[in-house]
Write an enzyme that holds these catalytic residues in place. Structure first.
Site, PDB file in Angstrom:
ATOM      1  N   TYR A 191      -1.078 -12.647  -4.397  1.00  0.00           N
ATOM      2  CA  TYR A 191      -0.032 -11.810  -3.805  1.00  0.00           C
ATOM      3  C   TYR A 191      -0.329 -10.338  -4.045  1.00  0.00           C
ATOM      4  O   TYR A 191      -0.232  -9.504  -3.132  1.00  0.00           O
ATOM      5  CB  TYR A 191       1.324 -12.177  -4.404  1.00  0.00           C
ATOM      6  CG  TYR A 191       2.423 -11.181  -4.116  1.00  0.00           C
ATOM      7  CD1 TYR A 191       3.155 -11.248  -2.936  1.00  0.00           C
ATOM      8  CD2 TYR A 191       2.733 -10.172  -5.028  1.00  0.00           C
ATOM      9  CE1 TYR A 191       4.169 -10.331  -2.666  1.00  0.00           C
ATOM     10  CE2 TYR A 191       3.736  -9.254  -4.772  1.00  0.00           C
ATOM     11  CZ  TYR A 191       4.447  -9.336  -3.586  1.00  0.00           C
ATOM     12  OH  TYR A 191       5.446  -8.422  -3.322  1.00  0.00           O
ATOM     13  N   ASP A 221      -1.793  -6.701  -1.324  1.00  0.00           N
ATOM     14  CA  ASP A 221      -1.232  -5.371  -1.088  1.00  0.00           C
ATOM     15  C   ASP A 221      -2.301  -4.339  -0.760  1.00  0.00           C
ATOM     16  O   ASP A 221      -2.002  -3.315  -0.133  1.00  0.00           O
ATOM     17  CB  ASP A 221      -0.425  -4.900  -2.313  1.00  0.00           C
ATOM     18  CG  ASP A 221       0.903  -5.632  -2.443  1.00  0.00           C
ATOM     19  OD1 ASP A 221       1.310  -6.278  -1.462  1.00  0.00           O
ATOM     20  OD2 ASP A 221       1.525  -5.553  -3.512  1.00  0.00           O
TER      21      ASP A 221
END
Length: 400
Positions: free
Chosen positions: A154, A158
């Site tokens: 996760y 970004d």
């Protein structure tokens, strides 16, 4: 794109930074915790370009982050790309006393090429890449170890997604010729003064209780003291005392320590504990704020009144029209208080300078001075010069 294993040692970090130093840009993001501390606790750093990306564990035993800080703060050849990067920049500043430079923020950039005011990262990814981000790890405790594969995946997303999006945003900025519009915004983001923890100026962030020098002197002393207490204990300043309570004490200082028990927002224990004693000593030593430190009086033109308020409303309508016409976020052009000042007669304003004047300020000034009017054409609300409108009416009458 190559995704590296979690970096927990200095040597692979240095090797990564050496390679990234050859890039035109790197995308950067951080994960941190600050709910229970004064200083944000850096828990993870993600960095990458179009070819490779990695997550770095700053909590790993013995790791030296100097190669990373050197790349971010001292390498002027590599552009550092963030999304809504204010807090990320703050963390870098806390570690180094410097800010990443040169810098580019995609959230700010989106205001120049769309009507998005503060687009979130998930919406950015969805609009440019058509991908939906898994938000399940968004509110995780990043300080806990070991990190799970899901958390790392996760986090790295970004920067990997940002590495795909940034070149596209840049291409559109170049195509529209609006890159220069963002120079001041990016410089402001990278300004170290925005992140300095100066206890002596902490009072300026608190809503001022009037312009009484004695009250402001106490406010300054109390705010500096609260910063010192919070830093020493490494807890949020609000855990020491809320802004409203601090301002109330500055305006209505208790005469004796037992009176602290009567102050709204303080517990009964303040009437005889050590922190209460320290607060009272600060109040005793506080001096009136010197004249050269007094805040400026708000600059205003003539009072708006009912007519002026209507003019301000017309300016806001003009702003909506212009933002829609050129596909730009209204907030990048101006703000409500600036339009109210223009309606009140103030002329020393940002919208009357540079590109803002060309794009919006010129028409706004002409509207205020009666040279611009609203018109409806084909069901759309447009702006037209009064002279042109008058000429059109004369032509229409002549044709009849």
């Amino acid at each position: 794109m190559k995704i590296h294993e979690l970096i927990t040692e200095t040597e692979p970090l240095a090797e990564l930074c050496e390679r990234l130093a050859q890039s035109e840009f790197v995308c950067v993001d951080t994960e941190f915790m600050r709910e229970n501390t004064y200083w944000p606790e850096l828990c993870l750093v993600q960095i990458g370009n179009e070819e490779e990306a990695a997550a770095i564990d700053p909590l790993a035993d013995g790791i030296d982050l100097k190669p990373l800080w050197d790349l971010l703060c001292d390498n002027e050849e590599v552009l550092k790309v963030f999304h809504a990067g204010g807090q990320d920049v703050e963390i870098v500043y806390n570690f180094t006393g410097k800010t990443p430079h040169p810098i580019f923020d995609t959230q700010i950039a989106m205001m120049a090429i769309s009507q998005s005011e503060q687009i979130g990262y998930a919406n950015l990814v969805e609009s440019w890449l058509g991908l939906t981000i898994d938000k399940g790890a968004r509110f995780t405790d990043w300080s806990r170890r070991p990190l799970t594969e899901r958390q790392i995946e996760y986090a790295i997303g970004d920067v990997t997604h940002l590495a795909d999006i940034f070149p596209r945003i840049l291409k559109k900025l170049i195509k529209t010729g609006r890159g220069a519009w963002l120079d001041a915004e990016m410089d402001k983001l990278a300004d170290p003064d925005n992140y300095a923890n100066d206890a002596g100026s902490a009072w300026q962030r608190i809503r001022s209780p009037g312009r009484n020098p004695a009250v402001l002197g106490r406010l300054k002393a109390l705010a500096a003291w609260r910063e010192s207490e919070a830093q020493h204990k490494n807890i949020p300043r609000g855990r020491i005392m809320r802004d409203e309570t601090l301002a109330d004490i500055a305006s209505h200082p208790p005469k004796k320590q037992p009176d602290l028990a009567k102050v709204r927002g303080l517990s009964n224990a303040w009437k005889d504990n050590d922190i209460g004693k320290r607060l009272m000593k600060v109040l005793e030593k506080a001096e009136p704020l010197p004249k050269d430190e007094m805040p400026d009086k708000p600059q205003r033109g003539a009072p708006l009144g009912k007519e002026g308020a209507l003019v301000a409303d017309l300016l806001k309508l003009l702003l909506k029209i212009r933002a829609r016409e050129i596909d730009v976020a209204a907030r990048l052009l101006t703000k409500a208080d600036e339009m109210e000042a223009l309606a009140a007669g103030v002329r020393d304003l940002k919208i009357l300078e540079g590109w803002r004047y060309d794009v919006f300020g010129k028409d706004a000034l002409e509207l205020v001075e009666g040279r611009l009017a609203f018109a409806v054409k084909d069901g759309r609300l447009l702006m037209t010069h009064v002279d042109d409108l008058h000429a059109g009416m004369v032509e229409a009458q002549a044709a009849e």
